[in-house]
Motif scaffolding. Structure first.
Motif, PDB file in Angstrom:
ATOM      1  N   GLU A   1       0.842  -1.191   0.000  1.00 50.82           N
ATOM      2  CA  GLU A   1       0.000   0.000   0.000  1.00 50.82           C
ATOM      3  C   GLU A   1       0.877   1.240   0.000  1.00 50.82           C
ATOM      4  O   GLU A   1       1.933   1.276   0.647  1.00 50.82           O
ATOM      5  CB  GLU A   1      -0.930  -0.013   1.214  1.00 50.82           C
ATOM      6  CG  GLU A   1      -1.888  -1.197   1.211  1.00 50.82           C
ATOM      7  CD  GLU A   1      -3.057  -1.017   2.164  1.00 50.82           C
ATOM      8  OE1 GLU A   1      -3.153   0.071   2.783  1.00 50.82           O
ATOM      9  OE2 GLU A   1      -3.859  -1.937   2.276  1.00 50.82           O
TER      10      GLU A   1
ATOM     11  N   LEU B   1       1.074   5.725  -0.132  1.00 45.20           N
ATOM     12  CA  LEU B   1       0.473   7.046  -0.008  1.00 45.20           C
ATOM     13  C   LEU B   1       0.854   7.856  -1.234  1.00 45.20           C
ATOM     14  O   LEU B   1       1.994   7.765  -1.717  1.00 45.20           O
ATOM     15  CB  LEU B   1       0.973   7.751   1.252  1.00 45.20           C
ATOM     16  CG  LEU B   1       0.497   7.187   2.594  1.00 45.20           C
ATOM     17  CD1 LEU B   1       1.335   7.752   3.733  1.00 45.20           C
ATOM     18  CD2 LEU B   1      -0.984   7.501   2.815  1.00 45.20           C
TER      19      LEU B   1
ATOM     20  N   ILE C   1      -3.593   4.299  -0.747  1.00 44.72           N
ATOM     21  CA  ILE C   1      -4.363   4.533   0.475  1.00 44.72           C
ATOM     22  C   ILE C   1      -5.240   5.770   0.307  1.00 44.72           C
ATOM     23  O   ILE C   1      -4.773   6.824  -0.132  1.00 44.72           O
ATOM     24  CB  ILE C   1      -3.412   4.700   1.676  1.00 44.72           C
ATOM     25  CG1 ILE C   1      -2.600   3.412   1.898  1.00 44.72           C
ATOM     26  CG2 ILE C   1      -4.182   5.080   2.944  1.00 44.72           C
ATOM     27  CD1 ILE C   1      -1.461   3.569   2.898  1.00 44.72           C
TER      28      ILE C   1
ATOM     29  N   GLN D   1      -0.349  10.731   9.177  1.00 45.66           N
ATOM     30  CA  GLN D   1      -0.601   9.407   8.590  1.00 45.66           C
ATOM     31  C   GLN D   1       0.114   8.309   9.374  1.00 45.66           C
ATOM     32  O   GLN D   1      -0.444   7.229   9.607  1.00 45.66           O
ATOM     33  CB  GLN D   1      -0.158   9.379   7.123  1.00 45.66           C
ATOM     34  CG  GLN D   1      -0.956  10.264   6.184  1.00 45.66           C
ATOM     35  CD  GLN D   1      -2.382   9.803   6.017  1.00 45.66           C
ATOM     36  OE1 GLN D   1      -2.675   8.608   5.986  1.00 45.66           O
ATOM     37  NE2 GLN D   1      -3.306  10.755   5.914  1.00 45.66           N
ATOM     38  N   LEU D   2       1.345   8.582   9.773  1.00 47.25           N
ATOM     39  CA  LEU D   2       2.123   7.571  10.490  1.00 47.25           C
ATOM     40  C   LEU D   2       1.534   7.253  11.854  1.00 47.25           C
ATOM     41  O   LEU D   2       1.683   6.135  12.363  1.00 47.25           O
ATOM     42  CB  LEU D   2       3.577   8.033  10.635  1.00 47.25           C
ATOM     43  CG  LEU D   2       4.363   8.209   9.325  1.00 47.25           C
ATOM     44  CD1 LEU D   2       5.775   8.699   9.617  1.00 47.25           C
ATOM     45  CD2 LEU D   2       4.392   6.927   8.510  1.00 47.25           C
TER      46      LEU D   2
ATOM     47  N   ARG E   1      -1.608   7.043  12.463  1.00 46.15           N
ATOM     48  CA  ARG E   1      -2.788   6.182  12.302  1.00 46.15           C
ATOM     49  C   ARG E   1      -2.489   4.892  11.529  1.00 46.15           C
ATOM     50  O   ARG E   1      -3.278   3.952  11.582  1.00 46.15           O
ATOM     51  CB  ARG E   1      -3.917   6.948  11.603  1.00 46.15           C
ATOM     52  CG  ARG E   1      -3.741   7.161  10.109  1.00 46.15           C
ATOM     53  CD  ARG E   1      -4.927   7.882   9.506  1.00 46.15           C
ATOM     54  NE  ARG E   1      -4.852   7.963   8.049  1.00 46.15           N
ATOM     55  CZ  ARG E   1      -5.297   7.037   7.219  1.00 46.15           C
ATOM     56  NH1 ARG E   1      -5.861   5.932   7.699  1.00 46.15           N
ATOM     57  NH2 ARG E   1      -5.184   7.193   5.913  1.00 46.15           N
ATOM     58  N   LEU E   2      -1.339   4.856  10.846  1.00 47.60           N
ATOM     59  CA  LEU E   2      -0.983   3.681  10.044  1.00 47.60           C
ATOM     60  C   LEU E   2       0.213   2.989  10.691  1.00 47.60           C
ATOM     61  O   LEU E   2       1.328   3.520  10.668  1.00 47.60           O
ATOM     62  CB  LEU E   2      -0.646   4.093   8.613  1.00 47.60           C
ATOM     63  CG  LEU E   2      -1.800   4.741   7.820  1.00 47.60           C
ATOM     64  CD1 LEU E   2      -1.283   5.346   6.523  1.00 47.60           C
ATOM     65  CD2 LEU E   2      -2.889   3.707   7.534  1.00 47.60           C
ATOM     66  N   PRO E   3       0.026   1.827  11.260  1.00 44.25           N
ATOM     67  CA  PRO E   3       1.108   1.156  11.986  1.00 44.25           C
ATOM     68  C   PRO E   3       2.226   0.679  11.062  1.00 44.25           C
ATOM     69  O   PRO E   3       2.059   0.597   9.837  1.00 44.25           O
ATOM     70  CB  PRO E   3       0.400  -0.033  12.642  1.00 44.25           C
ATOM     71  CG  PRO E   3      -0.799  -0.293  11.784  1.00 44.25           C
ATOM     72  CD  PRO E   3      -1.228   1.045  11.270  1.00 44.25           C
ATOM     73  N   GLU E   4       3.349   0.384  11.663  1.00 42.84           N
ATOM     74  CA  GLU E   4       4.500  -0.118  10.910  1.00 42.84           C
ATOM     75  C   GLU E   4       4.097  -1.343  10.103  1.00 42.84           C
ATOM     76  O   GLU E   4       3.416  -2.237  10.599  1.00 42.84           O
ATOM     77  CB  GLU E   4       5.642  -0.465  11.871  1.00 42.84           C
ATOM     78  CG  GLU E   4       6.936  -0.830  11.174  1.00 42.84           C
ATOM     79  CD  GLU E   4       8.102  -0.951  12.140  1.00 42.84           C
ATOM     80  OE1 GLU E   4       9.140  -1.503  11.730  1.00 42.84           O
ATOM     81  OE2 GLU E   4       7.967  -0.495  13.294  1.00 42.84           O
TER      82      GLU E   4
ATOM     83  N   SER F   1       2.242  -1.160   7.348  1.00 42.56           N
ATOM     84  CA  SER F   1       1.011  -0.920   6.584  1.00 42.56           C
ATOM     85  C   SER F   1       1.204   0.059   5.435  1.00 42.56           C
ATOM     86  O   SER F   1       0.294   0.270   4.637  1.00 42.56           O
ATOM     87  CB  SER F   1      -0.097  -0.401   7.512  1.00 42.56           C
ATOM     88  OG  SER F   1       0.293   0.824   8.112  1.00 42.56           O
ATOM     89  N   VAL F   2       2.386   0.693   5.349  1.00 42.88           N
ATOM     90  CA  VAL F   2       2.709   1.602   4.242  1.00 42.88           C
ATOM     91  C   VAL F   2       4.060   1.184   3.671  1.00 42.88           C
ATOM     92  O   VAL F   2       5.026   1.004   4.416  1.00 42.88           O
ATOM     93  CB  VAL F   2       2.788   3.072   4.701  1.00 42.88           C
ATOM     94  CG1 VAL F   2       3.040   3.986   3.497  1.00 42.88           C
ATOM     95  CG2 VAL F   2       1.527   3.491   5.429  1.00 42.88           C
TER      96      VAL F   2
ATOM     97  N   ARG G   1      10.725   5.468  10.695  1.00 44.36           N
ATOM     98  CA  ARG G   1       9.975   4.634   9.759  1.00 44.36           C
ATOM     99  C   ARG G   1      10.649   4.611   8.380  1.00 44.36           C
ATOM    100  O   ARG G   1      10.004   4.752   7.344  1.00 44.36           O
ATOM    101  CB  ARG G   1       8.543   5.161   9.643  1.00 44.36           C
ATOM    102  CG  ARG G   1       7.725   5.068  10.919  1.00 44.36           C
ATOM    103  CD  ARG G   1       7.260   3.658  11.188  1.00 44.36           C
ATOM    104  NE  ARG G   1       6.322   3.214  10.185  1.00 44.36           N
ATOM    105  CZ  ARG G   1       5.007   3.438  10.228  1.00 44.36           C
ATOM    106  NH1 ARG G   1       4.486   4.122  11.241  1.00 44.36           N
ATOM    107  NH2 ARG G   1       4.215   2.990   9.283  1.00 44.36           N
TER     108      ARG G   1
END
Length: 307
Positions: free
Chosen positions: A140, A142, A173, A195-196, A198-201, A203-204, A227
């Motif tokens: 996924e 961004l 996303i 974004q980071l 709400r989006l856990p390691e 997931s992006v 990250r």
């Protein structure tokens, strides 16, 4: 992207002595637009022409006003560098109605005698394919998508969507991120930080942008959040982006250099030919080859081009 490309020489073309050329740039806020603006002015003067140069500080209303003001000064030609199609098109219609030849750089319009641009279809598909392959065709991402009215960004984004049809396991996303011209780096840093949270390691996998400036802010956010597993992919070879790509610990993976001086030279040549009675030699679009830059070749590219 300036540097050794400043050695690009003008071809044998008619002189511009006695001619006045108006330049209306959307902005000179980042390295690419500033380089084109400055180099175009220099090359027109090298051919003997007079220049009336304006830049709109990334304000669409000022860009329109600058074009309209140039019309009243009755130059022999007007060059528009970048712009938003929706806001600028009525002003360009006025240029055409006034009988002033219009030339553009990175701006597609039916009113232009010639548009000089990097091959943005090549840039867009190469950028998207590199990202897709780097993340293994699955994951996924961004995406910043704030400038659908700016031709290069529109083409690069459409190329991303086209390429991802062959990578159905990669998803963008939602909602997409909206980058902006002013305060770009800090704004992008804040957006990615949000974004980071709400989006856990895991997931992006990557962040895409049609230009480098938002990704410089994104890199700052990734560094703060530790990250760096998220790759960054942009365009323009901004010095800050090149510094990050050259850093083996940075998440910045890929950018595309656009030779600003070659773009300016081609535009100056086309103006000189058109005004010098060689209209048949001026094509509707002139494409300039991009330079693809990643962690493996960034040192060589910088050494070769002096950037």
């Amino acid at each position: 992207m300036a540097g050794a490309a400043s050695e690009v020489e003008l071809a044998e073309v008619p002189p511009l002595e006695g001619k006045t050329i108006g330049i209306a740039a959307k902005d000179i806020l980042h390295d690419y637009s500033r380089g084109v603006y400055q180099e175009l002015e220099a090359r027109i003067k090298e051919l003997g022409g007079k220049v009336i140069a304006t830049q709109a500080e990334a304000k669409d209303d000022k860009h329109v006003a600058n074009v309209e003001n140039l019309i009243t000064q009755k130059p022999d030609a007007i060059v528009v560098i970048l712009g938003d199609a929706q806001t600028l098109t009525p002003a360009l219609a006025k240029v055409d109605a006034a009988g002033i030849p219009l030339f553009t750089i990175d701006f597609q319009t039916p009113y232009s005698k010639n548009n000089v641009t990097s091959d943005n279809w090549n840039i867009g598909t190469h950028l998207a394919r590199t990202l897709a392959e780097d993340i293994g065709g699955n994951g996924e991402i961004l995406a910043f998508n704030g400038f659908p009215g700016v031709t290069p960004c529109r083409i690069r984004y459409e190329s991303l969507l086209l390429v991802l049809k062959d990578y159905p396991e990669i998803k963008i996303i939602e909602p997409e991120l909206q980058d902006k011209y002013e305060g770009t780096i800090e704004d992008a840093k804040n957006q990615i930080s949000d974004q980071l949270r709400r989006l856990p390691e895991g997931s992006v996998d990557a962040i895409w942008s049609c230009w480098d400036m938002p990704l410089i802010g994104a890199a700052q956010a990734l560094d703060t959040a530790n990250r760096e597993e998220i790759g960054l992919y942009g365009v323009d070879a901004e010095p800050g982006a090149l510094d990050l790509i050259a850093d083996p610990n940075s998440a910045y993976q890929f950018t595309v250099g656009q030779p600003t001086d070659a773009i300016a030279v081609r535009s100056a040549e086309n103006i000189a030919r058109f005004l010098g009675g060689e209209e048949d030699k001026v094509r509707k679009t002139t494409y300039v080859d991009p330079i693809f830059i990643d962690k493996e070749n960034v040192a060589k590219v910088r050494a070769d081009l002096g950037i």
